[in-house]
Enzyme design. Structure first.
Site, short mmCIF file in Angstrom:
data_model
loop_
_atom_site.label_atom_id
_atom_site.label_comp_id
_atom_site.label_asym_id
_atom_site.label_seq_id
_atom_site.Cartn_x
_atom_site.Cartn_y
_atom_site.Cartn_z
N GLU A 336 10.02 5.75 -45.40
CA GLU A 336 9.21 5.22 -46.47
C GLU A 336 8.99 3.73 -46.27
O GLU A 336 9.94 2.97 -46.10
CB GLU A 336 9.90 5.41 -47.83
N CYS A 337 7.74 3.31 -46.29
CA CYS A 337 7.37 1.90 -46.31
C CYS A 337 8.03 1.12 -45.16
O CYS A 337 7.51 1.13 -44.05
CB CYS A 337 7.71 1.29 -47.67
N ALA A 338 9.15 0.46 -45.41
CA ALA A 338 9.83 -0.25 -44.33
C ALA A 338 10.15 0.69 -43.17
O ALA A 338 10.06 0.32 -42.00
CB ALA A 338 11.11 -0.90 -44.84
#
Length: 449
Positions: A336-338
């Site tokens: 997720e994301c990072a």
């Protein structure tokens, strides 16, 4: 039924000092020898990190958008009784008291969650530049919604003793008790970054000192006994489990979960759900660990600020190679994301894991908001067609922005993220409690040869 004394800390708007007051209350009550539990309305991971420091147990998020309003009370009870029953729970609100998901009539607001928890509310008022007018503000918040119980006011950033007297007289005349007066303490300001406060894990010993100082200031300025009496007025709640008990497993696949200062965003329930689904959860720090834990069958890469640590992440070639090898071998990876940025070919020109043919860069544009999404393809997280609610929270962009197939599609038909073999990578943050079966599906994929 279970009795958990509790209060919700709200404000008229963001920036009035909710996090400082909530964190300070947790630290002050803990210093008295009480068991305390910290909770945060909304998706924000960072405030929960400060709560965890102050309480000595995980901070928990309560977000009806992400998990459904029917799960809020059970999740609260779980957090406030794990690892032991709390003497008092402090629930920090989000934005202003009645601010919720845009266009959804206060859904997921602080007032909404307070109602679901049947909890009294303490309103934090930033009193800078205010005098008698504070009475109108407090009166408005107390009467706007008759279903909301406002139990008292904490005046924050107050100037002189005379200023405190004027404010207290005005609030009392408006019919509400003043539970505390906190004077201005610029030295206690928490440093911020483009997405909010700097995570507690990144500040280390400095964050510990700040939390201790907040406890002293709030403990001295707030009538803690009055807050305890107010919290004790909250009725009992059903003692229903929100996470399943761990199943006995002859063989528990190792699931590595990224942590350390570059990957600080994650909900406490995620590792609990993975454990309950039969996994052996082991932490891994992408900044310092040179290899994935022995026997790693799957990897969870949550959110954080990898762009702040890009050079160190890139320099750790051993772990980057280990992650790429896991992906080539078909090991499930949820990012997720990072995590998406870390799996990319590059981040701001620095080599990353190269699992995805994607280049990521920092931008000037903040992407922030709740999302409703549909899974575009079968993946290790969900079958195609699964509808979820999540949120985006980043200042980076990926080129390309989606794969074939993408991870998600959301209105108006926007494609985002990547599904590549057993890899699922996206900007969308999910709370796995709100997507039943996610942990079980991921752990089952880890068991597949």
């Amino acid at each position: 039924m279970v009795t958990i004394p509790r209060v919700v800390i709200a404000a008229a708007a963001s920036g009035h000092g909710k996090t400082s007051v909530a964190t300070g209350l947790l630290a002050a009550f803990r210093a008295r020898g009480l068991a305390v539990s910290g909770h945060k309305v909304g998706p924000d991971y960072i405030d929960s990190g400060y709560h965890a420091l102050a309480a000595g147990r995980p901070g928990r998020n309560l977000d009806p958008w992400l998990v459904g309003e029917q799960r809020i009370a059970p999740m609260f009870v779980h957090g406030a009784t794990t690892p032991a029953l709390a003497d008092i729970a402090i629930v920090e609100g989000v934005m202003g008291l009645f601010d919720g998901a845009a266009g959804h009539d206060g859904f997921a607001s602080t007032a909404h969650v307070a109602s679901l928890l049947q909890a009294p509310i303490v309103l934090v008022v930033d009193a800078r530049g205010m005098a008698g007018s504070v009475a109108a503000l407090v009166h408005g918040f107390a009467t706007y919604d008759p279903t909301v119980r406002l139990g008292g006011v904490i005046l924050n950033r107050v100037g002189s003793p005379r200023h405190a007297e004027v404010l207290t007289e005005a609030v009392t005349a408006a019919g509400l008790p003043v539970l505390g007066v906190i004077h201005r303490h610029d030295a206690l300001a928490t440093p911020s970054r483009h997405l909010g406060l700097v995570p507690a894990a990144e500040r280390s010993s400095e964050a510990v000192r700040t939390v201790a100082a907040l406890g002293e200031v709030v403990g001295a300025g707030v009538d803690l006994d009055a807050v305890l009496r107010l919290a004790a007025d909250a009725p009992s709640l059903p003692d229903a489990p929100s996470t399943p008990s761990p199943k006995p497993e002859a063989s528990r696949p190792v699931v590595a979960v990224a942590g350390g200062v570059a990957f600080t965003f994650g909900y406490a329930e995620q590792t609990e759900l993975l454990t309950a689904a039969g996994a052996e959860v082991v932490p891994v720090d992408p900044l310092h660990d040179e290899r994935l834990p022995p026997g790693t069958a799957g990897l969870v890469l949550g959110g954080g600020f990898p762009e702040m640590h890009g050079e160190e992440l890139s320099a750790n070639v051993g772990l980057r190679d280990s992650v790429a090898a896991l992906a080539r071998a078909g090991g499930p990876i949820a990012a997720e994301c990072a995590g998406l940025l870390y799996l990319a070919r590059s981040l701001d020109g620095r080599p990353m894991c190269g699992v995805l043919d994607v280049d990521a860069t920092m931008t000037e544009r903040l992407t922030l908001g709740y999302r409703e999404a549909v899974a575009s393809a079968d993946s290790v997280l969900a079958p195609a067609g699964t509808r979820v609610r999540g949120h985006e929270f980043h200042r980076t962009a990926c080129t390309p922005g989606a794969g074939d197939p993408p991870a998600w599609r959301w209105s108006p038909g926007v494609a985002e993220g990547f599904v590549r073999g057993a890899v699922h990578a996206s900007y969308l943050h999910l709370h796995w409690t709100g997507v039943p079966g996610t942990a079980e599906r991921f752990v089952d994929a880890c068991r597949t040869p």
